[in-house]
Design a protein around this motif. Structure first.
Motif, PDB file in Angstrom:
ATOM      1  N   TRP A 441     -12.751  31.697 -13.505  1.00  0.00           N
ATOM      2  CA  TRP A 441     -11.612  31.911 -12.608  1.00  0.00           C
ATOM      3  C   TRP A 441     -10.890  30.597 -12.311  1.00  0.00           C
ATOM      4  O   TRP A 441      -9.659  30.530 -12.351  1.00  0.00           O
ATOM      5  N   VAL A 444      -8.966  29.446 -15.556  1.00  0.00           N
ATOM      6  CA  VAL A 444      -7.751  30.245 -15.774  1.00  0.00           C
ATOM      7  C   VAL A 444      -6.677  29.857 -14.773  1.00  0.00           C
ATOM      8  O   VAL A 444      -5.495  29.730 -15.119  1.00  0.00           O
ATOM      9  N   ARG A 445      -7.081  29.651 -13.535  1.00  0.00           N
ATOM     10  CA  ARG A 445      -6.139  29.256 -12.476  1.00  0.00           C
ATOM     11  C   ARG A 445      -5.467  27.921 -12.811  1.00  0.00           C
ATOM     12  O   ARG A 445      -4.249  27.762 -12.649  1.00  0.00           O
ATOM     13  N   THR A 446      -6.246  26.965 -13.304  1.00  0.00           N
ATOM     14  CA  THR A 446      -5.698  25.655 -13.654  1.00  0.00           C
ATOM     15  C   THR A 446      -4.770  25.740 -14.854  1.00  0.00           C
ATOM     16  O   THR A 446      -3.712  25.099 -14.883  1.00  0.00           O
ATOM     17  N   GLU A 447      -5.141  26.537 -15.862  1.00  0.00           N
ATOM     18  CA  GLU A 447      -4.297  26.675 -17.044  1.00  0.00           C
ATOM     19  C   GLU A 447      -2.960  27.332 -16.698  1.00  0.00           C
ATOM     20  O   GLU A 447      -1.915  26.938 -17.212  1.00  0.00           O
ATOM     21  N   LYS A 448      -2.983  28.327 -15.833  1.00  0.00           N
ATOM     22  CA  LYS A 448      -1.740  28.969 -15.416  1.00  0.00           C
ATOM     23  C   LYS A 448      -0.847  27.984 -14.672  1.00  0.00           C
ATOM     24  O   LYS A 448       0.374  27.968 -14.855  1.00  0.00           O
ATOM     25  N   ARG A 449      -1.453  27.145 -13.847  1.00  0.00           N
ATOM     26  CA  ARG A 449      -0.664  26.147 -13.115  1.00  0.00           C
ATOM     27  C   ARG A 449      -0.061  25.129 -14.076  1.00  0.00           C
ATOM     28  O   ARG A 449       1.092  24.733 -13.932  1.00  0.00           O
ATOM     29  N   ARG A 450      -0.844  24.732 -15.090  1.00  0.00           N
ATOM     30  CA  ARG A 450      -0.330  23.769 -16.061  1.00  0.00           C
ATOM     31  C   ARG A 450       0.839  24.359 -16.848  1.00  0.00           C
ATOM     32  O   ARG A 450       1.841  23.687 -17.102  1.00  0.00           O
ATOM     33  N   GLU A 451       0.705  25.636 -17.238  1.00  0.00           N
ATOM     34  CA  GLU A 451       1.791  26.293 -17.960  1.00  0.00           C
ATOM     35  C   GLU A 451       3.025  26.442 -17.089  1.00  0.00           C
ATOM     36  O   GLU A 451       4.154  26.270 -17.564  1.00  0.00           O
ATOM     37  N   MET A 452       2.833  26.739 -15.812  1.00  0.00           N
ATOM     38  CA  MET A 452       3.958  26.886 -14.901  1.00  0.00           C
ATOM     39  C   MET A 452       4.687  25.561 -14.722  1.00  0.00           C
ATOM     40  O   MET A 452       5.920  25.492 -14.744  1.00  0.00           O
ATOM     41  N   SER A 455       6.716  24.801 -17.828  1.00  0.00           N
ATOM     42  CA  SER A 455       7.933  25.599 -18.012  1.00  0.00           C
ATOM     43  C   SER A 455       9.017  25.258 -17.008  1.00  0.00           C
ATOM     44  O   SER A 455      10.204  25.340 -17.312  1.00  0.00           O
ATOM     45  N   GLU A 461       4.242  18.155 -18.801  1.00  0.00           N
ATOM     46  CA  GLU A 461       2.876  18.156 -19.306  1.00  0.00           C
ATOM     47  C   GLU A 461       2.666  17.004 -20.269  1.00  0.00           C
ATOM     48  O   GLU A 461       1.643  16.330 -20.238  1.00  0.00           O
TER      49      GLU A 461
END
Length: 482
Positions: A441, A444-452, A455, A461
């Motif tokens: 969890w 996944v939370r960190t990867e979503k933040r990095r992608e956000m 973008s 990044e």
């Protein structure tokens, strides 16, 4: 799916120049690191082999003195973890690894002259400090050279080499006991340590000559200038800071990586307790009705690391192919620990079930390769110094707990049934499954933040990876706090 898997195993997804580079790296890095780890584990396992092959009686071991020696080794090993990985920043791995090997080879041979358990206790403490360089140092090096899709399989091969040392150690002791016991007035177990030390030295010389260090500072004669540039380009370029500073320590403890991965390996380390404490050998030695021969005491337990080798290679390769789903091993360990412990508790007098469960429990060794590859994967976009410290802290935390855990739950005086240890295994196995889910969890939370962030802020990044301004780095660090 099958054709894709075969293509992955063959490495067909790599560009021609990259494939040749990987073949060179595999040969020179993995041969040295695997031989180093093989000898490292051979030495560790051979203390238990010596114990059941005459050392106990000759040195008059009493109570749980064997566990006390293992605990002292664990303390030294724990102390050496972080300093050894930090040393790789200041001393070239080509010099550091082989030098540590030479020292521990000398201490291994010195063990042959021990006259009392306390002599072995002293030797093993200092030996552990130098052996601490091998496991975490190699995982740091592997993460420096290999990509996420390549790392698991290489970590698995490396880890399997250590298990091979555990497995082969029993056969070596059997051969030495039958052929050298009494030669020149020395017992077979003393010859074992002499031979262990001698065979370590040629590998150290090989490392001095041909180990390639890291991509940024390699001077390996077998790598062309183009291959060195390609090696650097294959892994993310990140900002760097000295690992010895107060600011760096605050930075480490402000991220979730250090806490979550350290706890992960503390739990995982205790799920390996059946194998790491040689419970099957102790069970056989203390069996109430069956008296096993020295050959049987050394040979039968080799099935445990054999299962570990198969499990390690299977899970490391599979999780690479599945895109780095290392967490699957955490759930496998949880299931294995609960079932094996429960059946050992339920059938204490059934020798076949006892053997079967100890063999099955060897499969949890798969966590060594996959969890350290997982850490390398997650920290791939962080600076190398943080990755080195987190990897070392994982092993340090595990060994710090194991120093007292093994005595409390798996002391030799609890043989043959280890009832207390079985209940402890059920508890840590359940905890393993729960913590794995929590770490997934967080990841996944960190990867979503990095992608956000990537973008919404074009190039952010990339800037962070190659050395972003302090304001961006600080913002990122704050976001990653627990």
């Amino acid at each position: 799916m099958a054709s894709q898997f075969i293509q992955y195993l063959r490495g067909d997804q790599n560009a021609p120049g990259e494939r040749k580079l990987i073949q060179k790296l595999d040969f020179f890095i993995l041969t040295f690191c695997c031989l180093m780890y093989f000898l490292n584990y051979l030495d560790r396992s051979n203390l238990n082999n010596a114990y059941v092959s005459g050392m106990k009686e000759e040195l008059d071991f009493r109570g749980n003195q064997l566990n006390q020696i293992n605990t002292v080794f664990t303390v030294g090993y724990t102390i050496g973890q972080v300093p050894c990985n930090i040393a790789l920043y200041y001393i070239k791995p080509r010099i550091f690894f082989p030098s540590c090997m030479v020292v521990w080879a000398g201490l291994t041979m010195a063990t042959a002259g021990a006259q009392h358990p306390r002599d072995i206790m002293t030797i093993r403490f200092f030996q552990a400090i130098f052996e601490a360089s091998t496991f975490v140092g190699t995982h740091y090096i592997l993460g420096s050279w290999y990509t996420e899709r390549e790392l698991g399989k290489r970590s698995g091969i490396f880890t399997a080499s250590g298990l091979a040392g555990t497995m082969i150690g029993g056969f070596i002791q059997t051969g030495i006991h039958s052929s050298l016991n009494g030669r020149n007035g020395l017992s077979g177990w003393r010859w074992l340590f002499i031979i262990d030390g001698i065979i370590t030295l040629p590998v150290a010389i090989y490392g001095y000559l041909l180990f390639p260090d890291t991509p940024k500072n390699t001077r390996a004669p077998y790598l062309t200038a183009e291959e060195k540039a390609l090696a650097i380009s294959r892994v993310p370029e990140v900002s760097e800071r000295t690992p010895i500073s107060w600011n760096f320590l605050k930075y480490c403890f402000s991220t979730w990586y250090w806490y979550f991965f350290t706890v992960l390996w503390i739990i995982a380390g205790e799920t390996e307790s059946f194998s790491s404490n040689a419970l099957l050998a102790l069970y056989m030695k203390a069996h109430p009705t069956i008296k096993y021969t020295v050959s049987q005491l050394n040979n039968y337990p080799t099935g445990v690391p054999a299962v570990g080798i198969v499990s390690t290679l299977f899970w490391a390769t599979l999780t690479d192919f599945l895109g780095g789903k290392r967490y699957l091993v955490g759930y496998w360990i949880g299931i294995t620990g609960v079932i094996t412990s429960a059946l050992i508790l339920a059938y204490p007098h059934n020798t076949a079930i006892q053997f079967g469960m100890y063999y099955w429990a060897g499969s949890v060794y798969a966590c060594q390769a996959t969890f350290f590859a997982w850490c390398n994967d997650v920290l791939r976009y962080e600076e190398d110094s943080l990755r080195a410290v987190v990897i070392a802290s994982m092993n340090m935390g595990s060994n710090a707990v194991n120093a007292w855990w093994s005595i409390l739950f798996y002391g030799a005086n609890f043989a043959p049934y280890f009832t207390r240890g079985m209940w402890a295994m059920i508890a840590v196995s359940i905890a393993m499954a729960m913590w794995t889910g929590l770490l997934v969890w967080m990841h996944v939370r960190t990867e979503k933040r990095r992608e956000m962030e990537s973008s919404t802020t074009p190039g952010a990044e990339k800037e962070h990876a190659i050395g972003a301004p302090d304001e961006i780095n600080k913002s990122s660090q704050l976001d990653e706090k627990v």
